[in-house]
Write an enzyme that holds these catalytic residues in place. Sequence first.
Site, PDB file in Angstrom:
ATOM      1  N   SER A 145       9.164  -1.086   0.003  1.00 30.33           N
ATOM      2  CA  SER A 145      10.189  -0.054   0.239  1.00 30.33           C
ATOM      3  C   SER A 145      11.396  -1.063   0.248  1.00 30.33           C
ATOM      4  O   SER A 145      12.188  -1.986   0.120  1.00 30.33           O
ATOM      5  CB  SER A 145      10.556  -0.321   1.672  1.00 30.33           C
ATOM      6  OG  SER A 145      12.090   0.368   2.297  1.00 30.33           O
ATOM      7  N   LYS A 180       6.777  -5.839   5.832  1.00 27.18           N
ATOM      8  CA  LYS A 180       6.567  -5.048   4.343  1.00 27.18           C
ATOM      9  C   LYS A 180       6.760  -6.732   2.996  1.00 27.18           C
ATOM     10  O   LYS A 180       6.113  -5.921   2.245  1.00 27.18           O
ATOM     11  CB  LYS A 180       7.698  -4.214   3.902  1.00 27.18           C
ATOM     12  CG  LYS A 180       7.003  -2.894   4.654  1.00 27.18           C
ATOM     13  CD  LYS A 180       7.617  -2.198   4.151  1.00 27.18           C
ATOM     14  CE  LYS A 180       7.971  -0.561   5.058  1.00 27.18           C
ATOM     15  NZ  LYS A 180       6.405   0.245   4.548  1.00 27.18           N
TER      16      LYS A 180
END
Length: 225
Positions: free
Chosen positions: A114, A139
């Site tokens: 992302s 992430k």
Amino acid sequence: MTTTPYIFLAGASRGVGREIAKCLTEQQLKVKSLLRTEEARPELEAIGIEVALGNALNVKDIENAMLTEEPIHAVISTIGSLPRDEERADYIGNKNLIDVAVKARVNKFILVSSIGSGNSIVALSPQALETLRPILMEKEKAEKYLIESGLTYSIIRPGSLKSEPATGNGILTENPNIAGIIHRADVAQLVCRCLNSDSANNKTLSAVDENMLFVNLVFEKFRLD
């Protein structure tokens, strides 16, 4: 038994993962998908995808699905979590996939992350960062783990996602300052193009629709060979 290499896809039950599943099968590629529940099995099997039930948080489930006699060409992971989720697969689930991919000697690992992760944190507004920070930290850990794994990789960081038909205007860039909107179907197309693109090897790339940028910056588009 067939020895045709296949694509192992984690996260095909919804969102970008489901769009990638469609894109891969349209290219007549052999695909196996890891699913936590039976819910998405009928739709995936209807388009020719083999389904393996298992949870990415359980490394044994992944080993049972991946460590077979069939060679794996590439692993694609879109697994992640929402801010409200108590159990997050963004790091641990992807770490498990990466560990087993190393054992399976896959040719390539594509991780859908992302914008806001790692050095692209500068592209997010303070409001977005406040909401997403816990997930983005997970992430980022997954991205770092993949980079250090020794696998050939591509990390794709989409911007804000919409579930609408592809526009064909999805682009990639190495510029971490870029933010914008992109349709999930366009992300899927970019991921599928990265599969066999050597220029995307060992690259971390942001993905946005060039007509839906949040700030009109001058930047260089990344060219896939």
